[in-house]
Motif scaffolding. Structure first.
Motif, PDB file in Angstrom:
ATOM      1  N   SER A   1      -5.547   0.847  -0.460  1.00 43.00           N
ATOM      2  CA  SER A   1      -5.316   0.918   0.986  1.00 43.00           C
ATOM      3  C   SER A   1      -4.880  -0.437   1.524  1.00 43.00           C
ATOM      4  CB  SER A   1      -6.587   1.369   1.705  1.00 43.00           C
ATOM      5  OG  SER A   1      -7.584   0.364   1.649  1.00 43.00           O
TER       6      SER A   1
ATOM      7  N   GLU B   1       0.990   4.108  -2.850  1.00 41.13           N
ATOM      8  CA  GLU B   1       0.706   5.500  -2.501  1.00 41.13           C
ATOM      9  C   GLU B   1       1.787   6.428  -3.047  1.00 41.13           C
ATOM     10  OE1 GLU B   1       0.034   8.282   1.483  1.00 41.13           O
ATOM     11  OE2 GLU B   1       0.071   6.092   1.652  1.00 41.13           O
TER      12      GLU B   1
ATOM     13  N   SER C   1       0.827  -1.202   0.000  1.00 39.73           N
ATOM     14  CA  SER C   1       0.000   0.000   0.000  1.00 39.73           C
ATOM     15  C   SER C   1       0.867   1.260   0.000  1.00 39.73           C
ATOM     16  CB  SER C   1      -0.922   0.000   1.223  1.00 39.73           C
ATOM     17  OG  SER C   1      -1.668   1.193   1.288  1.00 39.73           O
TER      18      SER C   1
END
Length: 544
Positions: A404, A371, A367
């Motif tokens: 996420s 990101e 994640s």
């Protein structure tokens, strides 16, 4: 009869294992002794059984290749040799000697960082890892045959005085960042291949500073030592493939410069063992050596007709390019990213709480990587390696894009639960099928792994032990390595779920051993026949 008797007395001589491959610092190692100890300590284990199974697969491939060779007539070989000669001329026409590439590789990086942190380790044989698996070994330990990706208990048998130090990736990342700050002074757009190695285009800095490539390499290595206290080795050549080969020649703390001259390059490559080339692993090496008698890069050109007859067009092109010493010279500025992944290797365990904790750690890291790149994807793939070394992959394609850690963990947990109970030694997660807005990779060179070698092989070194390996591109084979691909092709179970469309195929079907995929395809033969038309039957020679 005498030969069979020798093999019977020394069964380890036919036991091929990565642990006996030459690595920097292992030049004087008693290879037979290492092979015997690895054989004796592995025999009867799940690892041993898995290695024997893979060896059987390789032998089968070699026998099939030999059988196809026997079926080739003199006319067939003459036709394919015309194809090879024409293709060699075309590939030679792409040679670019205008750039100067430098490959820098930190010396025994993890071990060197640990020694810097604890000077008492200086001069003592030491390995980073544990009794189950080690990530790397210092040069003192390598003299005994100890090396990366070796079980610690075997390493201890080879070197009873071996000291184990646990991995500390926070520390390694810190020193890696220090080294990268130095890299940027010479090439702001350098290509990071892993924490401890990178490729720099030093063409402009040589011109700007009025220095030779040899002087720049020395200056860079000195700067790295002054900034980090660590040594590194460097290789300089006209392309990245050769620069990487050169950086290994005078390790540790040395450098090797290959002039940007065609004659020098061809001479250098001619006697180079094929295993020195990135993208040629154990499987490909055995197939080429035992199937076709190809041991050096020069012999790839000499047997170009056989390569064109027995391998796919892309694989034959790769082999011929290697024989010519060709490699990528451009600097990729923007590339389309197709997947991002990481995996963790650890001591085999069936404890569900521990397994799910490692899965959660991977989800968190994946994640974070996504990101950084501004990515979200909808196909999640779970990779598992069991205690018996069986490799399984499970995938699900979702209706919505996710990024996420909680979403990744939720869907990965469902895939994992379906496999319980299970004893594992490796878990990997991969996200693919990105949204279009996030399909382009970030511009930070420190986050941009190299993906445009002439070979599609893995440019990212694997970190074994209880550690992670990131691979943001499907062309980099860290999510499924060469040996695992063989198992996959020959029956390892793979399952893919698609919650948005029931007919979407397995997205892992294109993950094959690209450098040793043999082909009997009639269509390919027709393509070669078309290519060979109007080609002179004369042997190809080049004028310098």
């Amino acid at each position: 009869m005498e030969r069979k008797q020798i093999d019977g007395d020394r069964p380890w001589q036919s036991y091929n294992t990565v642990y006996t491959n030459a690595k920097a610092g292992m030049e004087g190692v008693d290879k037979e002794k290492v092979q015997r100890i690895v054989y004796e300590m592995s025999k009867g284990s799940k690892y041993f059984e898995n290695e024997e199974r893979k060896e059987a697969i390789i032998r089968e491939k070699i026998e099939k290749m030999r059988a196809r060779c026997m079926q080739l007539t003199a006319t067939d070989l003459s036709q394919y040799q015309k194809v090879a000669d024409k293709r060699i001329l075309e590939l030679e026409g792409t040679r670019d000697l205008s750039r100067i590439w430098l490959h820098v590789d930190m010396d025994a990086f993890y071990a060197a960082v640990e020694t810097l942190s604890n000077p008492l380790l200086e001069g003592k044989p030491m390995a980073v890892g544990s009794m189950s698996m080690i990530s790397t070994a210092n040069y003192e330990a390598r003299k005994y045959g100890v090396r990366a990706a070796m079980p610690g208990f075997i390493a201890r048998r080879l070197c009873p005085e071996l000291i184990f130090v646990p991995t500390d990736f926070k520390k390694y990342n810190y020193y890696s960042d220090l080294a990268r700050k130095v890299f940027r002074r010479y090439d702001p757009n350098f290509l990071a291949a892993s924490l401890d190695e990178a490729y720099l285009d030093i063409t402009e800095v040589c011109k700007d500073r009025g220095l030779t490539s040899e002087q720049i390499a020395m200056d860079l290595r000195t700067s790295i030592y002054e900034e980090t206290g660590l040594t590194c080795s460097a290789g300089v050549a006209a392309n990245r493939l050769l620069a990487k080969v050169c950086s290994d020649i005078n390790k540790p703390n040395g450098q090797f410069i290959l002039p940007n001259d065609r004659r020098a390059i061809v001479t250098f490559v001619s006697s180079l063992p094929i295993r020195k080339i990135g993208g040629i692993g154990k499987v490909t090496e055995h197939i080429l050596k035992d199937g076709l008698g190809i041991n050096t890069c020069e012999e790839m050109l000499q047997k170009g007709g056989h390569l064109c007859a027995l391998f796919s067009i892309s694989s034959a092109d790769f082999f011929l390019s290697v024989g010519l010493g060709l490699g990528s010279t451009d600097t990729p500025q923007v590339r389309l990213r197709k997947s991002i992944s990481n995996e963790r290797t650890f001591a085999a365990t069936a404890e569900e709480k521990l397994i799910f904790q490692k899965l959660a750690d991977l989800a968190e890291m994946l994640s974070m990587d996504m990101e950084k790149e501004g990515l979200s994807g909808r196909t999640l793939t779970l990779k598992l390696k069991t205690a018996s070394f069986e490799v399984r992959t499970r995938a699900v394609t979702l209706q919505q894009y996710i990024c996420s850690s909680s979403d990744i963990l939720q869907h990965a947990s469902k895939l994992l639960k379906a496999e319980l109970p299970i004893s594992l030694r490796l878990i990997g997660l991969r996200i693919s099928h990105f949204n279009e807005d996030g399909a382009i990779a970030g511009s930070d060179p420190a986050q941009t792994p190299i993906t445009r070698f002439i070979t599609s092989g893995d440019a990212t070194r694997k970190n074994m032990g209880d550690c992670c390996t990131s691979s943001p591109d499907p062309n980099v084979h860290s999510f499924m390595d060469e040996s695992e691909i063989d198992v996959f092709i020959n029956g390892t179970e793979t399952h893919h779920q698609d919650s948005s469309h029931p007919r979407v195929g397995n997205n892992l079907s294109n993950m094959d051993d690209r450098n040793c995929t043999s082909s009997n395809d009639v269509e390919k033969s027709e393509k070669f026949k078309n290519l060979s038309s109007n080609v002179s039957t004369d042997q190809v020679y080049f004028q310098d």
